[in-house]
Design an enzyme around this catalytic site. Structure first.
Site, mmCIF file in Angstrom:
data_model
loop_
_atom_site.group_PDB
_atom_site.id
_atom_site.type_symbol
_atom_site.label_atom_id
_atom_site.label_comp_id
_atom_site.label_asym_id
_atom_site.label_seq_id
_atom_site.Cartn_x
_atom_site.Cartn_y
_atom_site.Cartn_z
ATOM 1 N N HIS A 103 40.269 36.775 50.222
ATOM 2 C CA HIS A 103 39.547 37.235 49.293
ATOM 3 C C HIS A 103 39.190 36.092 48.429
ATOM 4 O O HIS A 103 37.994 36.122 47.954
ATOM 5 C CB HIS A 103 40.512 38.097 48.425
ATOM 6 C CG HIS A 103 39.791 38.528 47.098
ATOM 7 N ND1 HIS A 103 39.476 39.876 46.964
ATOM 8 C CD2 HIS A 103 39.770 38.082 45.903
ATOM 9 C CE1 HIS A 103 39.134 40.082 45.687
ATOM 10 N NE2 HIS A 103 39.052 38.951 45.301
ATOM 11 N N GLU A 104 40.102 34.875 47.998
ATOM 12 C CA GLU A 104 39.831 34.108 47.289
ATOM 13 C C GLU A 104 38.824 33.072 47.929
ATOM 14 O O GLU A 104 37.619 32.532 47.163
ATOM 15 C CB GLU A 104 41.028 33.038 47.067
ATOM 16 C CG GLU A 104 42.066 33.936 46.059
ATOM 17 C CD GLU A 104 41.683 34.767 44.961
ATOM 18 O OE1 GLU A 104 40.502 34.408 44.377
ATOM 19 O OE2 GLU A 104 42.333 35.716 44.743
ATOM 20 N N HIS B 125 35.093 34.206 47.533
ATOM 21 C CA HIS B 125 34.425 34.087 46.435
ATOM 22 C C HIS B 125 33.899 32.652 46.500
ATOM 23 O O HIS B 125 32.688 32.569 45.900
ATOM 24 C CB HIS B 125 35.408 33.846 45.314
ATOM 25 C CG HIS B 125 35.800 35.213 44.666
ATOM 26 N ND1 HIS B 125 34.986 36.226 44.381
ATOM 27 C CD2 HIS B 125 36.959 35.994 44.377
ATOM 28 C CE1 HIS B 125 35.612 37.416 43.856
ATOM 29 N NE2 HIS B 125 36.960 36.990 43.986
ATOM 30 N N TYR C 28 29.005 36.565 38.157
ATOM 31 C CA TYR C 28 30.117 37.533 38.084
ATOM 32 C C TYR C 28 29.944 38.177 36.780
ATOM 33 O O TYR C 28 30.965 37.895 35.604
ATOM 34 C CB TYR C 28 31.361 36.476 38.045
ATOM 35 C CG TYR C 28 32.694 37.099 38.234
ATOM 36 C CD1 TYR C 28 32.915 37.329 39.780
ATOM 37 C CD2 TYR C 28 33.656 37.438 37.374
ATOM 38 C CE1 TYR C 28 34.193 37.939 40.265
ATOM 39 C CE2 TYR C 28 34.901 38.155 37.828
ATOM 40 C CZ TYR C 28 35.151 38.270 39.206
ATOM 41 O OH TYR C 28 36.280 38.996 39.494
ATOM 42 N N GLU D 30 33.047 40.939 43.714
ATOM 43 C CA GLU D 30 34.609 41.170 44.016
ATOM 44 C C GLU D 30 34.577 42.250 45.315
ATOM 45 O O GLU D 30 35.540 42.105 46.142
ATOM 46 C CB GLU D 30 35.119 42.081 42.778
ATOM 47 C CG GLU D 30 35.618 41.018 41.794
ATOM 48 C CD GLU D 30 37.079 40.478 42.213
ATOM 49 O OE1 GLU D 30 37.711 41.045 42.899
ATOM 50 O OE2 GLU D 30 37.044 39.308 41.830
ATOM 51 N N GLU E 81 41.470 40.894 58.566
ATOM 52 C CA GLU E 81 42.715 41.134 59.258
ATOM 53 C C GLU E 81 42.406 42.310 60.359
ATOM 54 O O GLU E 81 43.146 41.961 61.432
ATOM 55 C CB GLU E 81 43.373 42.230 57.859
ATOM 56 C CG GLU E 81 44.525 42.986 58.411
ATOM 57 C CD GLU E 81 45.194 43.578 57.327
ATOM 58 O OE1 GLU E 81 46.153 44.576 57.630
ATOM 59 O OE2 GLU E 81 45.236 43.545 56.121
ATOM 60 N N ASP F 7 36.447 43.529 31.157
ATOM 61 C CA ASP F 7 36.214 43.041 32.562
ATOM 62 C C ASP F 7 34.838 42.358 33.211
ATOM 63 O O ASP F 7 34.783 42.759 34.241
ATOM 64 C CB ASP F 7 37.110 44.082 33.315
ATOM 65 C CG ASP F 7 37.371 43.488 34.948
ATOM 66 O OD1 ASP F 7 37.575 42.316 35.187
ATOM 67 O OD2 ASP F 7 37.148 44.242 36.040
ATOM 68 N N HIS G 17 35.823 44.560 38.643
ATOM 69 C CA HIS G 17 36.926 44.915 39.625
ATOM 70 C C HIS G 17 36.855 46.338 40.002
ATOM 71 O O HIS G 17 37.058 46.779 40.997
ATOM 72 C CB HIS G 17 38.271 44.485 38.976
ATOM 73 C CG HIS G 17 38.707 43.081 39.089
ATOM 74 N ND1 HIS G 17 38.321 42.088 37.923
ATOM 75 C CD2 HIS G 17 39.089 42.362 39.896
ATOM 76 C CE1 HIS G 17 38.772 40.727 38.198
ATOM 77 N NE2 HIS G 17 38.900 40.930 39.571
#
Length: 743
Positions: A342-343, A346, A357, A366, A377, A431, A436
């Site tokens: 995930h990071e 970005h 963003y 996101e 995965e 947010d 998110h």
């Protein structure tokens, strides 16, 4: 941009920033856009902006004079100058406003030139033009969030002091240990689509334990917050550091690439997860690290703001940072592959589309990070698609609750805050505009595309045919790398994934469309327009409608027809014509269009497919008294063929008979002149009739000349390219006549 979605902040008082570009005295005219479109060959508009300027076009836009990976940015830019001169005016731009920032390629050899925009010498934040070239260097598409400004905007001067803008930016972030500095004036396009003049203020500090590094754009006229763009994103050459339960970055280096295990479980597990993430991108997409150029993968674990367990992780623009968790909300975050992918995604997004963003672009930012967490995965487990693949952060989140996760891609609302249906998206200022919560919309679209199925809460009835994680990931990766721009919204994401499906997996384009439709991104379904059925060649007269509205007509075309035409004529006003097979068309979707400045419009389709053809007559301004005619013909040409500027052999005919000649007229000639001439011993009387793609009749023709005798001529200005029939019809028996067509 926190991994956990815990960042919040107000963007002003919620009022929309005043648009400097708005000017009641400026008439919204598309004449310039229409002229630019007419100058292009085989252009198709796939999407438009709210101001009706095209956003995405496809067609034949010319050939780059230089191509290849060895070219510098300047050389590549010089190679497409002719192309830019053709396409830039469609977006109300000039090549001089565009600066080439980056070039990328895909595995089919297609090249993508990403341009930024400057207006009046100032940057336009988030405005980009992406030029698509195929492997032979032919320009075939343009996606542009950049478009021209207004005269009012060009003359605007700030009425707010720069110091006041800095104060407003500081107030908007609410951070501590804060530093705020202005970077000068830029232009920003707000949520309403209008450009505003704004101060760009960088604010750094800490809020809720998370570092703040925001670009806050303050309206230079009103002091309102026009846009807030975070640069701290919550998330082969590896380096894992320890912050030693502090907040100084990067901390102490614990394990570098190739180094031995340290016996610190968080350090060693994160080192392994960094390697898996690198391999996932490298083996599937040929990508060398997050920037595509082998950048080191830097990571810091054991991070804490106050010495306690830090329940978060983030990407700060140069490295990843992980807390150890508190043992209740989470365990060590750097141990989870989902969090690491995930990071780093970005960072991939920052290097590619660089999605702002905030609001919809931020939600896509996101969403793409969650999507590739699931993708990687699945890849590590042989492209598995079981339930665990679609749980984000399940390995470290709430360890005492089995089966719990941070987000649920297959059922986003299960986390209590995420959205899964576009019409119900969050639209407030918290947010960063719901980056998110609204990411769940893209998450669910991807999951349905990969596995198939329907909306988990039945918000739509669309059944999606799954294409597998591997293919779905390829389309979403390519859309981010080589189609979306910094300000892309959900509609643009849908269009870009569809475009990439058309390029890589044409058979799956329908599934992509269905996946987005299942989450409501296809748009609100409007009731079908009232459709008037046309009969072949029979005009419908007295058509009228008000500005901004349409009339829709349908003509059913049988198999084996050589041509199909729709023509409007007469009356007063200004209308545009959009023709499409199978459904009503509009400016953003058509098979043929005609957008002149009057009521005289025509669309001609050669060899039309059988079926229902619709013609939408759109009132650019109100019109009345118009006649609409649809006509198909199976005329395939004849044995009498004219050559440009060459007279035919002499011929004659009995009374009330036709003799026809064909002339193939190329595109873009200024005029074509047909002449029928009697020779020295001519006799009788024949009249001249001209028609396009079919034989004329005495009631249906483009032009006729009926002088007494056999000397007649017809001139057609700016003819559509194609086959024309020039026919002599005998008023009385005639002899010794020749036919000529000249263009």
């Amino acid at each position: 941009m926190a991994w956990l979605g815990v960042v919040s902040g107000a963007c002003g008082d919620g009022e929309r920033a005043e648009a400097v570009a708005a000017s009641s005295g400026e008439k919204d005219s598309r004449a310039d856009v229409q002229a630019a479109m007419r100058a292009l060959k085989r252009v198709r508009v796939l999407a438009t902006h709210e101001d009706r300027v095209p956003a995405f076009i496809q067609g034949d836009f010319g050939q780059a004079s230089r191509a290849g990976k060895a070219l510098s940015l300047q050389e590549a830019h010089e190679g497409v100058q002719e192309v830019l001169r053709e396409v830039a005016p469609v977006f109300r731009l000039s090549p001089e406003e565009l600066s080439l920032r980056r070039i990328s390629w895909d595995d089919q050899g297609h090249q993508y030139l990403r341009y930024g925009q400057r207006l009046n010498g100032r940057e336009v934040v988030g405005a980009e033009l992406l030029l698509f070239l195929d492997a032979e260097g032919k320009a075939y598409a343009v996606h542009s969030s950049a478009r021209g400004g207004s005269r009012a905007l060009a003359a605007a001067q700030p009425s707010l002091a720069e110091e006041a803008a800095v104060v407003a930016a500081r107030r908007a972030t609410g951070a501590r240990r804060m530093d705020a500095r202005s970077g000068g004036l830029v232009y920003v396009r707000g949520e309403d689509g209008q450009l505003v003049l704004a101060y760009a203020v960088r604010v750094t500090g800490v809020k809720d334990g998370l570092p703040v590094d925001d670009r806050v754009y303050v309206n230079a006229m009103t002091g309102d917050i026009a846009l807030r763009d975070a640069r701290v994103h919550t998330a082969l050459s590896r380096a894992v550091y320890s912050a030693n339960n502090g907040y100084q970055l990067p901390g102490t280096l614990k394990r570098a690439e190739g180094g031995a295990a340290t016996q610190d479980a968080h350090v060693d597990m994160n080192y392994e997860q960094l390697g898996k993430t690198y391999q996932c991108y490298q083996e599937n997409f040929g990508r060398d690290s997050h920037d595509g150029e082998g950048a080191p993968l830097k990571s810091t674990v054991h991070y804490s703001e106050d010495g306690n367990g830090y329940v978060n992780a983030y990407w700060n623009g140069s490295q990843m940072v992980y807390g150890d968790g508190d043992g209740e909300m989470s365990t060590e975050l750097g141990k989870d592959l989902d969090v690491t992918v995930h990071e780093l995604t970005h960072a991939v997004t920052e290097a590619d589309s660089n999605l702002i963003y905030s609001n919809e672009p931020g939600a896509l930012n996101e969403g793409w990070s969650d999507i590739f967490s699931a993708y990687c995965e699945s890849w590590t487990r042989g492209w598995a698609t079981d339930a665990d693949v679609w749980l984000i952060g399940e390995d470290v989140w709430t360890p005492a609750t089995p089966g719990d996760a941070l987000r649920y891609m297959g059922n986003p609302t299960q986390d209590g805050s995420s959205k899964d249906y576009y019409p119900e998206r969050y639209r407030g200022s918290a947010d960063y505009g719901g980056v998110h919560s609204n990411s769940g919309i893209a998450n669910l679209a991807f999951k349905l595309l990969a596995t198939g199925g329907a909306h988990p809460r039945g918000k739509t009835s669309v059944q999606v045919a799954g294409i597998g994680v591997q293919k779905a990931g390829k389309l979403f990766y390519e859309a981010n790398a080589n189609c979306m721009t910094a300000s892309s919204n959900f509609a643009a994401a849908k269009l870009c994934t569809e475009q990439k499906a058309e390029q890589f997996y044409p058979e799956d384009k329908g599934a992509v469309t269905d996946a987005w439709a299942a989450v409501g991104v296809s748009g609100v379904v409007e009731p079908p327009p009232e459709v008037v059925v046309l009969s072949n060649g029979i005009p419908v007269s007295g058509v009228a409608t008000a500005e901004g509205t349409s009339r829709v007509y349908k003509l059913t075309v049988p198999p084996g027809q050589a041509s199909l035409s729709f023509v409007t004529s007469g009356g007063s006003g200004d209308l545009d014509l959009y023709v499409k097979r199978g459904a009503a068309g509009d400016m953003g979707s058509y098979d043929c269009k005609s957008e002149g400045p009057s009521t005289a419009e025509e669309c001609v389709i050669a060899e039309p497919a059988a079926g229902d053809w619709y013609v939408t007559v759109f009132a650019y301004s109100s019109f009345t008294g118009v006649t609409v005619t649809g006509r198909y013909s199976n005329f395939q040409g004849g044995t009498h063929v004219l050559l440009n500027g060459v007279s035919s052999v002499a011929y004659g005919g009995a009374a009330r008979t036709w003799t026809c000649w064909t002339l193939q007229v190329p595109d873009s000639v200024p005029r074509v002149v047909f002449s029928q001439t009697g020779g020295a011993r001519t006799s009788g009387d024949a009249d001249l009739y001209i028609q396009y793609q079919e034989q004329p009749t005495t009631h249906r023709y483009l032009c006729k000349s009926s002088n007494k005798g056999n000397h007649d001529a017809c001139t057609l200005p700016r003819p559509v390219g194609g086959l024309y029939l020039a026919c002599s019809f005998s008023y009385s028996a005639y002899t010794n006549v020749t036919m000529k067509g000249t263009y």
